[in-house]
Design a protein around this motif. Structure first.
Motif, PDB file in Angstrom:
ATOM      1  N   VAL A  34      12.662  22.297  32.743  1.00 25.24           N
ATOM      2  CA  VAL A  34      12.806  23.737  32.957  1.00 25.24           C
ATOM      3  C   VAL A  34      12.825  24.015  34.460  1.00 25.24           C
ATOM      4  O   VAL A  34      11.904  23.610  35.186  1.00 25.24           O
ATOM      5  CB  VAL A  34      11.645  24.511  32.286  1.00 25.24           C
ATOM      6  CG1 VAL A  34      11.762  26.004  32.559  1.00 25.24           C
ATOM      7  CG2 VAL A  34      11.642  24.244  30.793  1.00 25.24           C
ATOM      8  N   LEU A  35      13.879  24.687  34.909  1.00 18.24           N
ATOM      9  CA  LEU A  35      13.972  25.046  36.326  1.00 18.24           C
ATOM     10  C   LEU A  35      13.197  26.327  36.569  1.00 18.24           C
ATOM     11  O   LEU A  35      13.382  27.319  35.854  1.00 18.24           O
ATOM     12  CB  LEU A  35      15.440  25.241  36.726  1.00 18.24           C
ATOM     13  CG  LEU A  35      16.335  24.007  36.594  1.00 18.24           C
ATOM     14  CD1 LEU A  35      17.779  24.354  36.929  1.00 18.24           C
ATOM     15  CD2 LEU A  35      15.854  22.874  37.486  1.00 18.24           C
ATOM     16  N   THR A  36      12.318  26.294  37.558  1.00 20.84           N
ATOM     17  CA  THR A  36      11.510  27.483  37.842  1.00 20.84           C
ATOM     18  C   THR A  36      11.939  28.071  39.183  1.00 20.84           C
ATOM     19  O   THR A  36      12.112  27.324  40.148  1.00 20.84           O
ATOM     20  CB  THR A  36      10.009  27.129  37.897  1.00 20.84           C
ATOM     21  OG1 THR A  36       9.816  26.121  38.895  1.00 20.84           O
ATOM     22  CG2 THR A  36       9.519  26.614  36.569  1.00 20.84           C
ATOM     23  N   PRO A  37      12.121  29.385  39.263  1.00 19.96           N
ATOM     24  CA  PRO A  37      12.513  29.998  40.538  1.00 19.96           C
ATOM     25  C   PRO A  37      11.489  29.699  41.625  1.00 19.96           C
ATOM     26  O   PRO A  37      10.278  29.660  41.356  1.00 19.96           O
ATOM     27  CB  PRO A  37      12.542  31.490  40.216  1.00 19.96           C
ATOM     28  CG  PRO A  37      12.665  31.576  38.731  1.00 19.96           C
ATOM     29  CD  PRO A  37      11.979  30.380  38.178  1.00 19.96           C
ATOM     30  N   ASN A  84      12.048  17.986  27.896  1.00 23.02           N
ATOM     31  CA  ASN A  84      12.696  19.182  28.443  1.00 23.02           C
ATOM     32  C   ASN A  84      12.578  19.186  29.963  1.00 23.02           C
ATOM     33  O   ASN A  84      11.666  18.563  30.522  1.00 23.02           O
ATOM     34  CB  ASN A  84      12.021  20.441  27.876  1.00 23.02           C
ATOM     35  CG  ASN A  84      12.952  21.634  27.876  1.00 23.02           C
ATOM     36  OD1 ASN A  84      14.017  21.605  28.503  1.00 23.02           O
ATOM     37  ND2 ASN A  84      12.575  22.679  27.178  1.00 23.02           N
ATOM     38  N   THR A 124       5.080  32.727  41.132  1.00 23.16           N
ATOM     39  CA  THR A 124       3.681  32.516  41.525  1.00 23.16           C
ATOM     40  C   THR A 124       2.812  32.243  40.298  1.00 23.16           C
ATOM     41  O   THR A 124       1.851  31.506  40.372  1.00 23.16           O
ATOM     42  CB  THR A 124       3.120  33.747  42.266  1.00 23.16           C
ATOM     43  OG1 THR A 124       3.393  34.906  41.479  1.00 23.16           O
ATOM     44  CG2 THR A 124       3.755  33.897  43.625  1.00 23.16           C
ATOM     45  N   SER A 153       3.948  31.365  31.811  1.00 22.73           N
ATOM     46  CA  SER A 153       4.955  31.444  30.756  1.00 22.73           C
ATOM     47  C   SER A 153       5.785  30.160  30.677  1.00 22.73           C
ATOM     48  O   SER A 153       6.422  29.903  29.662  1.00 22.73           O
ATOM     49  CB  SER A 153       5.847  32.667  30.952  1.00 22.73           C
ATOM     50  OG  SER A 153       6.294  32.743  32.263  1.00 22.73           O
ATOM     51  N   TYR A 154       5.790  29.364  31.744  1.00 24.67           N
ATOM     52  CA  TYR A 154       6.492  28.080  31.703  1.00 24.67           C
ATOM     53  C   TYR A 154       5.599  26.980  31.136  1.00 24.67           C
ATOM     54  O   TYR A 154       6.073  26.012  30.571  1.00 24.67           O
ATOM     55  CB  TYR A 154       6.953  27.677  33.110  1.00 24.67           C
ATOM     56  CG  TYR A 154       7.937  28.653  33.718  1.00 24.67           C
ATOM     57  CD1 TYR A 154       9.259  28.680  33.302  1.00 24.67           C
ATOM     58  CD2 TYR A 154       7.531  29.559  34.687  1.00 24.67           C
ATOM     59  CE1 TYR A 154      10.156  29.585  33.839  1.00 24.67           C
ATOM     60  CE2 TYR A 154       8.426  30.469  35.239  1.00 24.67           C
ATOM     61  CZ  TYR A 154       9.738  30.475  34.809  1.00 24.67           C
ATOM     62  OH  TYR A 154      10.623  31.375  35.339  1.00 24.67           O
ATOM     63  N   ASP A 211      13.611  25.159  41.586  1.00 31.54           N
ATOM     64  CA  ASP A 211      15.068  25.305  41.494  1.00 31.54           C
ATOM     65  C   ASP A 211      15.722  25.319  42.884  1.00 31.54           C
ATOM     66  O   ASP A 211      16.222  26.344  43.346  1.00 31.54           O
ATOM     67  CB  ASP A 211      15.375  26.605  40.728  1.00 31.54           C
ATOM     68  CG  ASP A 211      16.810  26.650  40.245  1.00 31.54           C
ATOM     69  OD1 ASP A 211      17.533  25.665  40.462  1.00 31.54           O
ATOM     70  OD2 ASP A 211      17.205  27.678  39.664  1.00 31.54           O
ATOM     71  N   TYR A 249       7.627  16.361  29.931  1.00 31.91           N
ATOM     72  CA  TYR A 249       8.163  17.722  30.073  1.00 31.91           C
ATOM     73  C   TYR A 249       8.174  18.018  31.566  1.00 31.91           C
ATOM     74  O   TYR A 249       7.153  17.917  32.238  1.00 31.91           O
ATOM     75  CB  TYR A 249       7.234  18.688  29.332  1.00 31.91           C
ATOM     76  CG  TYR A 249       7.759  20.080  29.104  1.00 31.91           C
ATOM     77  CD1 TYR A 249       8.173  20.478  27.833  1.00 31.91           C
ATOM     78  CD2 TYR A 249       7.803  21.010  30.133  1.00 31.91           C
ATOM     79  CE1 TYR A 249       8.632  21.770  27.597  1.00 31.91           C
ATOM     80  CE2 TYR A 249       8.257  22.300  29.901  1.00 31.91           C
ATOM     81  CZ  TYR A 249       8.668  22.680  28.633  1.00 31.91           C
ATOM     82  OH  TYR A 249       9.112  23.964  28.398  1.00 31.91           O
TER      83      TYR A 249
END
Lengths: 449, 343
Positions: free
Chosen positions: A233-236, A231, A240, A244-245, A207, A202
């Motif tokens: 998942v791109l994280t901004p 999966n 911080t 949740s990711y 990003d 995962y």
């Protein structure tokens, strides 16, 4: 009242004289300066562009210390450091081409626009003949473009994105640091050996350019050995709190978490993942594992005990026992009281490599220097045998696979070297699809002026 | 279903931090009418109270161990904390290990004093100035505080772990009938949620059930009339500023193990907390708490893959989107007083 009459012939004559007059200084200037910021006096000025403020300020400070040390060594001060172990013997400790080395510094703030502004200021106002250093691929790509336009050599600092010497490669730009593809290629065999070939990964990915290329490289390398990618998942970049990711990771059936994060992102995401107890879990009948493809000493310090047992890769580690590494660690350690980071080593090595190329080329002209660096093979700067590939200006050398130490004895041995992956295993063709394919080109060298 | 429960838990946790910071912000706005952009810096200072206490408890003397070598091959200098030397290995290490909870006691007087000094030294001079001036001066103050912290502690995050007893996570899913490892949640984050609930309740109780709180509430409603009754409302409001600083500081102390403190962490929370205050209603204490938890939960849901695949990038804008909708449809916020922000 005087009557002004202008004939066609008179206008042409006047225009020709005025044009010649205006062109005159340029002709003289271009003869005097065949290239940007040609050193005229007894000194030559190098520009060190590092983050002095912002989240990577500590890393920038380390880079700056290393570059100052390199200048000392070039000018024949101190113990000479790697000048004693460098296989090229062109440098004599009398500056570069007989000129004393001076330096100016700029603050990249780890922002592309600020980094370009500080590099431009050093080139235009301070007369810097080259730009060295920096942390962040976004910054490196931006400053590399500026140096190409300005006609100076750019030696990128800590930049790990494939794009720097891939689709965004430039004739005036050189990278000593390794890249995302190399990290993945070095890690894959170790992961297969330690974690097996039947794993579900995962990915959490920062990003921006570096995160994308790191994830792409890791996915390709791990899928090639049999892993599945559950999966990505791109994280901004501004995230911080990664809870949740991270919360859905185990639920997704993953038994490996790949954190394609760097700096503060990595410190926080790893800390959050460990808080969630992922490393204590059994999923699919296997121990859950976390991988951090790119490590740095400062990130390891920030993450504290959370890095214990976590695998990753590095460009250099002070624990390497080759002669170049020992000379550099002794020199840096005695001066500053601690071992150097891997970004410090890259910045130090690049200053020496640039100076050496000038000596071998017999000129400061960036096109002559670039030619001297292209295809240059060397040793004795800490990484073992290394080569600047002509086609993309990327350095090829062994890559370190490291792991967070279980029982560090000091603050400096928090990472232990698991394997030194030979350069052959991390080499790829210059037109590799991840590096811009056949469309990627260095362009032509720009001497500026 | 399990994913929804997980994101609600996450949201409650995020909302705890937002609520605590926003509570202080709105308290200051409601009492003094000041828009305090340095409030995020107070949260950061709270975290650094935990870092400072950890460092104080880890103060060490150096002993040279000739049997081991350092990175230069010289005899290794080994640091032994004084508390370990005084109380023995077990007790000494336990004291260091519990530095974050102990920092609560350390942070309360420190943050009260910082808040008091901030209000008396700088902010009181801006009461009668426009909000734009207040924002500029408090934002400038936040930058100064940040740079001071960076000067002394560096730019790198500093690991400040929770006590070992709270490491790991609770398998919440098993407790409510789900399979193992379906809904797990870290113990410390649960503690953070409970802690914030206690602090919020304590602030409400203080304002509701004490004479001091009653006077402050009266002052918030009609400052002039309270003043005419012979009560020095300014003095009480200064104390409230100190209390708001202490609440932000305590939120920061307990947050230190969640994300390693760094000098910039206050700014990361500041803008979000302002949005929380605006959504909740400027000056409304229950509104700040309600909006804090609400936006925390919304933000968590927005970061779910299922939601992101429908609306890419929603996780980055959800809070601001809600703020825009609220400002357009109900300018005074969810629980704001009628007339505030509606002229």
């Amino acid at each position: 009242m005087t009557k002004l009459t202008i004939s066609r012939r008179g206008l042409i004559k006047t225009g020709a004289f005025v044009g010649a007059g205006l062109a005159m200084p340029t002709i003289f200037t271009s003869r005097a300066n065949a290239f940007t910021n040609a050193p005229m006096g007894s000194t030559v000025t190098l520009g060190f562009n590092v983050p002095q403020t912002g989240p990577y300020a500590d890393e920038g400070a380390d880079e700056l210390l290393a570059q100052k040390l390199a200048v000392e060594h070039l000018n024949g001060e101190g113990d000479g450091g790697c000048l004693n172990t460098f296989t090229s013997k062109a440098l004599k400790g009398n500056g570069i081409l007989g000129k004393k080395v001076e330096f100016v510094t700029g603050d990249t703030q780890t922002k592309s626009d600020a980094a370009r502004a500080s590099a431009r200021s050093m080139i235009e106002k301070d007369g810097a003949i080259m730009i060295n250093g920096g942390s962040s691929s976004g910054v490196a790509v931006a400053v590399q473009g500026l140096c190409q336009e300005a006609g100076v050599i750019f030696m990128a600092g800590l930049t790990h994105s494939n794009d720097t010497t891939g689709k965004d490669r430039k004739a005036n730009g050189f990278r000593h640091f390794f890249n995302a593809y190399m990290s993945a290629a070095a890690l894959a065999p170790i992961l297969a050996k330690e974690l097996g070939t039947d794993r579900n990964a995962y990915h959490l990915t920062a990003d921006y350019t570096w995160g994308w290329t790191q994830q792409e490289s890791m996915q390709a390398a791990t899928e090639a050995m049999g892993w599945k990618t559950v999966n990505n998942v791109l994280t901004p970049l501004a995230t911080t709190d990664f809870s949740s990711y991270i919360a859905p990771v185990i639920n997704a059936g993953a038994d490996v978490l790949v954190l394609n994060h760097y700096g503060g992102n990595m410190v926080n995401s790893l800390t959050n993942a460990v808080q969630f107890g992922l490393l204590d879990k059994m999923v699919n009948g296997k121990d859950f594992k976390i991988i951090v493809p790119l490590y740095s000493e400062l990130m390891a310090a920030g993450a504290g005990d959370n890095i214990k047992g976590v695998l990753g890769s590095m460009n250099y580690n002070w624990q390497l026992q080759n002669e170049g590494s020992k000379a550099f660690v002794k020199s840096f350690g005695e001066k500053y009281g601690r071992p150097p980071s891997n970004s410090a080593q890259t910045c130090y090595a690049q200053v020496l490599l640039y100076a050496d190329a000038c000596e071998r080329a017999g000129t400061f002209n960036p096109c002559g220097v670039a030619e001297a660096l292209e295809g240059f093979e060397f040793d004795g700067l800490g990484n073992g045998k290394t080569m600047y590939r002509k086609e993309d200006h990327q350095c090829f050398k062994d890559v370190l696979v490291v792991r967070g130490a279980q029982n560090p004895t000091t603050a400096y041995d928090t990472l232990e070297i698991v394997e030194v992956t030979p350069v052959d295993h991390v080499t790829y063709p210059p037109n590799h699809p991840m590096f811009g394919g056949d469309d990627a080109s260095l362009g032509t060298c720009n001497a500026g002026a | 279903m399990d994913a929804i429960i997980l994101q609600i838990l996450n949201g409650l946790d995020k909302g705890s931090a937002y609520a605590l910071i926003a509570l202080g912000l709105t308290l200051i706005f409601g009492t003094l009418g000041v828009v305090n952009f340095a409030h995020g810096a107070l949260f950061m200072l709270g975290s650094f109270c935990a870092v400072t206490l950890q460092r104080l408890l880890s103060l060490s003397f150096t002993v040279v161990d000739p049997t081991k070598k350092d990175f230069l091959g010289n005899p290794l200098k080994v640091d032994t904390p004084y508390v370990v030397d005084w109380f023995g290995d077990a007790a000494g290490n336990a004291i260091i290990n519990w530095s974050v909870p102990l920092a609560i006691l350390f942070a309360i007087p420190v943050m009260l004093f910082i808040g008091y000094a901030m209000e008396r030294g700088l902010i009181k001079h801006f009461y009668k100035r426009p909000h734009a001036d207040q924002i500029l001066v408090t934002f400038g103050l936040a930058i100064v505080i940040q740079e001071i912290v960076k000067y002394f502690y560096g730019a790198n995050p500093i690991p400040t772990p929770a006590p070992a007893a709270f490491k790991g996570s609770l398998d919440f899913g098993v407790m409510i009938g789900f399979a193992e490892n379906t809904i797990i949640y870290p113990y410390w984050r649960l503690i953070y949620f409970v802690f914030s609930a206690v602090i919020v309740s304590a602030v409400f109780a203080f304002l509701r059930f004490t004479t001091f709180g009653m006077v402050v509430r009266a002052g918030m409603a009609d400052r002039e009339t309270v003043g005419l009754l012979g009560i020095n409302i300014d003095k009480r409001f200064t104390i409230m500023f100190g209390m708001a600083a202490a609440v932000a500081g305590l939120a920061g102390v307990m947050y230190a193990p969640i994300n390693s403190p760094n000098y910039h962490m206050g700014m990361d929370f500041l803008v979000l907390s302002f949005v929380v205050v605006v959504v909740g209603g400027m000056g409304s204490l229950p509104g700040a708490v309600l909006a804090g938890f609400l936006l925390g939960i919304l933000e968590s849901f927005a970061s779910m893959n299922e939601v992101k695949s429908l609306i890419p990038g929603i996780d980055q804008i959800i809070i601001y989107l809600v703020a825009i909708i609220i400002l357009l449809t109900r300018p005074r916020g969810l629980m704001g007083r009628k007339g505030v922000m509606e002229e």
